[in-house]
Design a protein around this motif. Structure first.
Motif, PDB file in Angstrom:
ATOM      1  N   UNK A  52      45.994  40.129  54.797  1.00 34.67           N
ATOM      2  CA  UNK A  52      46.472  40.410  53.457  1.00 34.67           C
ATOM      3  C   UNK A  52      46.209  41.888  53.149  1.00 34.67           C
ATOM      4  N   UNK A  53      47.212  42.532  52.574  1.00 35.46           N
ATOM      5  CA  UNK A  53      47.021  43.908  52.137  1.00 35.46           C
ATOM      6  C   UNK A  53      47.036  43.958  50.608  1.00 35.46           C
ATOM      7  N   UNK A  54      46.787  45.143  50.065  1.00 39.84           N
ATOM      8  CA  UNK A  54      46.660  45.270  48.619  1.00 39.84           C
ATOM      9  C   UNK A  54      47.970  44.935  47.901  1.00 39.84           C
ATOM     10  N   UNK A  55      49.100  45.236  48.511  1.00 35.77           N
ATOM     11  CA  UNK A  55      50.388  44.913  47.880  1.00 35.77           C
ATOM     12  C   UNK A  55      50.622  43.404  47.835  1.00 35.77           C
ATOM     13  N   UNK A  56      50.228  42.705  48.887  1.00 38.64           N
ATOM     14  CA  UNK A  56      50.346  41.243  48.881  1.00 38.64           C
ATOM     15  C   UNK A  56      49.453  40.648  47.799  1.00 38.64           C
ATOM     16  N   UNK A  57      48.239  41.165  47.682  1.00 41.33           N
ATOM     17  CA  UNK A  57      47.332  40.710  46.622  1.00 41.33           C
ATOM     18  C   UNK A  57      47.963  40.979  45.260  1.00 41.33           C
ATOM     19  N   UNK A  58      48.444  42.189  45.068  1.00 38.73           N
ATOM     20  CA  UNK A  58      49.048  42.581  43.788  1.00 38.73           C
ATOM     21  C   UNK A  58      50.233  41.691  43.451  1.00 38.73           C
ATOM     22  N   UNK A  59      51.131  41.505  44.402  1.00 34.34           N
ATOM     23  CA  UNK A  59      52.323  40.677  44.158  1.00 34.34           C
ATOM     24  C   UNK A  59      51.946  39.243  43.820  1.00 34.34           C
ATOM     25  N   UNK A  60      50.945  38.707  44.526  1.00 42.00           N
ATOM     26  CA  UNK A  60      50.535  37.327  44.261  1.00 42.00           C
ATOM     27  C   UNK A  60      49.961  37.200  42.852  1.00 42.00           C
ATOM     28  N   UNK A  61      49.065  38.114  42.509  1.00 43.08           N
ATOM     29  CA  UNK A  61      48.439  38.048  41.183  1.00 43.08           C
ATOM     30  C   UNK A  61      49.472  38.212  40.077  1.00 43.08           C
ATOM     31  N   UNK A  62      50.383  39.167  40.233  1.00 42.73           N
ATOM     32  CA  UNK A  62      51.382  39.412  39.196  1.00 42.73           C
ATOM     33  C   UNK A  62      52.415  38.298  39.099  1.00 42.73           C
ATOM     34  N   UNK A  63      52.508  37.453  40.115  1.00 43.89           N
ATOM     35  CA  UNK A  63      53.444  36.320  40.062  1.00 43.89           C
ATOM     36  C   UNK A  63      52.914  35.195  39.166  1.00 43.89           C
ATOM     37  N   UNK A  64      51.650  35.274  38.819  1.00 44.07           N
ATOM     38  CA  UNK A  64      51.040  34.234  37.984  1.00 44.07           C
ATOM     39  C   UNK A  64      51.367  34.515  36.516  1.00 44.07           C
ATOM     40  N   UNK A  65      51.719  33.496  35.818  1.00 46.80           N
ATOM     41  CA  UNK A  65      52.166  33.607  34.430  1.00 46.80           C
ATOM     42  C   UNK A  65      51.117  34.268  33.526  1.00 46.80           C
ATOM     43  N   UNK A  66      51.570  35.230  32.709  1.00 49.08           N
ATOM     44  CA  UNK A  66      50.690  35.881  31.743  1.00 49.08           C
ATOM     45  C   UNK A  66      49.791  36.949  32.324  1.00 49.08           C
ATOM     46  N   UNK A  67      50.032  37.351  33.590  1.00 54.38           N
ATOM     47  CA  UNK A  67      49.158  38.301  34.266  1.00 54.38           C
ATOM     48  C   UNK A  67      49.612  39.738  34.062  1.00 54.38           C
ATOM     49  N   UNK A  68      48.631  40.598  33.838  1.00 59.06           N
ATOM     50  CA  UNK A  68      48.850  42.041  33.769  1.00 59.06           C
ATOM     51  C   UNK A  68      47.843  42.715  34.691  1.00 59.06           C
ATOM     52  N   UNK A  69      48.126  43.972  35.024  1.00 60.49           N
ATOM     53  CA  UNK A  69      47.179  44.755  35.821  1.00 60.49           C
ATOM     54  C   UNK A  69      46.722  45.944  34.991  1.00 60.49           C
ATOM     55  N   UNK A  70      45.508  46.401  35.286  1.00 56.44           N
ATOM     56  CA  UNK A  70      44.906  47.430  34.455  1.00 56.44           C
ATOM     57  C   UNK A  70      43.806  48.138  35.255  1.00 56.44           C
ATOM     58  N   UNK A  71      43.396  49.303  34.783  1.00 54.80           N
ATOM     59  CA  UNK A  71      42.260  50.029  35.328  1.00 54.80           C
ATOM     60  C   UNK A  71      41.287  50.298  34.184  1.00 54.80           C
ATOM     61  N   UNK A  72      40.621  49.256  33.658  1.00 53.47           N
ATOM     62  CA  UNK A  72      39.790  49.433  32.467  1.00 53.47           C
ATOM     63  C   UNK A  72      38.467  50.161  32.704  1.00 53.47           C
TER      64      UNK A  72
END
Length: 121
Positions: A1-21
């Motif tokens: 698994x690479x970071x893009x696969x992780x990102x795509x999987x997480x963002x495919x989940x309903x109500x998900x956002x990404x952030x650098x808090x």
């Protein structure tokens, strides 16, 4: 698994956002504003991929006992968070996705029914 696969999987989940808090290195995925995955990007670039995931406390203990690459959450509540050291190669991508699903579900479970139902809108 690479970071893009992780990102795509997480963002495919309903109500998900990404952030650098926290800083520009720590990528955080949130469901309805609550964290369920944290990933240090510089570690991924160095080939030391790991993520922090929320887990039921009893399940956390079981996972840590069974897998050497699952340890108490680094810089997180040791009771509710695990760090998954993916670069160690012990865990399959499918199992990691299952752990991400569990983290997502745990975060949703902690929200009010009204907030959870907003995902259905």
């Amino acid at each position: 698994m690479n970071i893009e696969q992780l990102r795509n999987y997480c963002l495919s989940k309903k109500g998900t956002t990404e952030d650098f808090p926290f800083d520009e290195d720590t990528l955080v995925f949130k469901v309805l504003g609550k964290m369920f995955v944290l990933a240090g990007l510089s570690k991924w670039e160095r080939g030391e991929a790991s993520i922090n995931l929320k887990a039921d406390p009893e399940y956390s203990q079981e996972l840590r006992a069974e897998y050497e690459s699952i340890r108490p959450g680094f810089h997180m509540s040791k009771k509710h968070w695990n760090t998954i050291y993916m670069h160690e190669g012990e865990l399959s991508p499918e199992f990691i996705y299952k752990l991400i699903d569990h983290s997502y579900d745990m975060v949703l479970k902690g929200m009010s029914k009204k907030v959870r139902n907003s995902l259905l809108d």
